[in-house]
Design a protein around this motif. Structure first.
Motif, short mmCIF file in Angstrom:
data_model
loop_
_atom_site.label_atom_id
_atom_site.label_comp_id
_atom_site.label_asym_id
_atom_site.label_seq_id
_atom_site.Cartn_x
_atom_site.Cartn_y
_atom_site.Cartn_z
N LEU A 1 0.97 -1.15 -0.01
CA LEU A 1 0.02 -0.02 0.06
C LEU A 1 0.88 1.34 -0.04
O LEU A 1 0.57 2.27 -0.65
N LYS A 2 1.95 1.17 0.81
CA LYS A 2 2.82 2.24 0.73
C LYS A 2 3.35 2.75 -0.56
O LYS A 2 3.55 3.71 -1.05
N PHE A 3 3.94 1.71 -1.15
CA PHE A 3 4.50 1.74 -2.62
C PHE A 3 3.48 2.36 -3.56
O PHE A 3 3.86 3.23 -4.32
N VAL A 4 2.23 1.76 -3.55
CA VAL A 4 1.26 2.11 -4.43
C VAL A 4 1.01 3.48 -4.27
O VAL A 4 0.85 4.34 -5.23
N MET A 5 0.73 4.13 -2.93
CA MET A 5 0.51 5.61 -2.74
C MET A 5 1.51 6.32 -3.30
O MET A 5 1.35 7.34 -3.99
N LEU A 6 2.91 6.03 -3.30
CA LEU A 6 4.04 6.70 -3.69
C LEU A 6 3.94 6.70 -5.20
O LEU A 6 3.99 7.82 -5.87
N TRP A 7 3.86 5.56 -5.72
CA TRP A 7 3.90 5.36 -7.16
C TRP A 7 2.87 6.29 -7.97
O TRP A 7 2.89 6.70 -8.79
N GLN A 8 1.49 6.04 -7.43
CA GLN A 8 0.44 6.69 -8.06
C GLN A 8 0.68 8.14 -8.06
O GLN A 8 0.08 8.89 -9.00
N PHE A 9 1.13 8.62 -6.93
CA PHE A 9 1.47 10.10 -6.73
C PHE A 9 2.28 10.53 -7.88
O PHE A 9 2.37 11.52 -8.37
N ILE A 10 3.38 9.93 -8.05
CA ILE A 10 4.41 9.84 -9.03
C ILE A 10 3.73 9.91 -10.68
O ILE A 10 4.00 10.77 -11.23
N ILE A 11 2.60 9.12 -10.68
CA ILE A 11 1.87 9.11 -11.89
C ILE A 11 1.03 10.17 -12.25
O ILE A 11 1.13 10.94 -13.23
N TYR A 12 0.52 10.83 -10.82
CA TYR A 12 -0.11 11.96 -11.03
C TYR A 12 0.54 12.99 -11.30
O TYR A 12 0.19 13.90 -12.32
N ILE A 13 1.72 13.41 -10.76
CA ILE A 13 2.73 14.53 -11.25
C ILE A 13 2.97 14.40 -12.74
O ILE A 13 2.91 15.21 -13.40
#
Length: 272
Positions: free
Chosen positions: A140-152
């Motif tokens: 979950l921690k990885f996904v939250m970080l990864w998806q935020f990068i995708i959002y940027i």
């Protein structure tokens, strides 16, 4: 080739797309069956200790609720499309593009939803609940970080993406609006998807089905509807994102509660 034609192959349009889809799935199934049966020898028609009926029952116990959960998504998307349709054909076209963007932006989450459950299921069977918890939280921690990068990344290239898919300025504007709002909640959506698949791994498919119902028909669609009534299209998108937030909180709390309950039950059985 089948859509636009190629050499002696006539252009079939939508019919060609349908035929190509059937061919692609058929070839994929044939390759998978060859690997499973011939190369890996993981499938056999010979009866072992387990009967066919017994195996079918075990599969359907998890498979039917999981299939039901998957069926709810297109129903919810149809309702969302109906809401968006009130803002004109340009909004519908842009929302369709946004849905395709979502599919691509969530590829890593979907991959993890296929790889995390076997790990959880294996450790669940061995009663290693601390490993289940660690794997779930770490993912979950990885996904939250990864998806935020995708959002940027989507924000940075929002202009390019919008102009690639939209020919009319109205469509381009709505695509940009979509990118600035809903993708911000893709990490939360990842929490929901992974919690869903993890519930199936714990042999609790009804939890996953109920979570899907809660997400789509308690939070996602109702919040999108309220946002639409209050602020129009941007309110609809923001409402959908808020719906993902509340569902993610429910999913996380529920899964952690289940893990704690299973851990306590295992400890009690060991003490006896």
């Amino acid at each position: 080739m089948l859509i636009f034609g190629f050499g002696p192959i006539p252009a079939l349009g939508i019919k060609g797309a349908a035929i190509a889809s059937v061919i692609a799935w058929a070839v994929g199934v044939a390759i998978i069956l060859y690997i499973l049966i011939a190369k890996k020898q993981l499938l056999s028609l010979k009866a072992g200790k387990q009967t066919v009926i017994g195996a079918i029952r075990k599969i359907l116990k998890i498979g039917l609720p999981a299939a039901g959960a998957n069926m709810l998504t297109p129903v919810a998307m149809a309702v969302m499309t109906a809401l968006v349709a009130h803002h004109g054909p340009e909004a519908v076209a842009a929302f369709g593009v946004g849905s395709r963007i979502e599919s691509i932006a969530s590829l890593v989450v979907l991959a993890l939803s296929m790889t995390l459950p076997p790990f959880i299921s294996q450790n669940f069977g061995a009663s290693h609940f601390s490993r289940v918890k660690d794997a779930y939280l770490g993912t979950l921690k990885f996904v939250m970080l990864w998806q935020f990068i995708i959002y940027i990344i989507l924000i940075i290239f929002s202009g390019v993406i919008s102009e690639i898919f939209g020919k009319e300025q109205a469509v381009v504007d709505v695509i940009k609006l979509f990118i600035y709002t809903i993708p911000l909640s893709y990490g939360l959506q990842g929490v929901i998807i992974l919690s869903n698949s993890s519930f199936n791994a714990l042999h609790k498919p009804m939890n996953a089905l109920v979570l899907s119902v809660i997400r789509l028909f308690v939070f996602y669609i109702p919040f999108a509807y309220i946002g639409n009534e209050l602020a129009g299209l941007i309110g609809l998108f923001i409402g959908a994102a808020i719906g993902n937030l509340f569902t993610a909180l429910v999913a996380y709390k529920w899964f952690m509660k289940e893990i704690e309950a299973l851990s306590s039950q295992a400890l009690q059985e060991c003490s006896h």
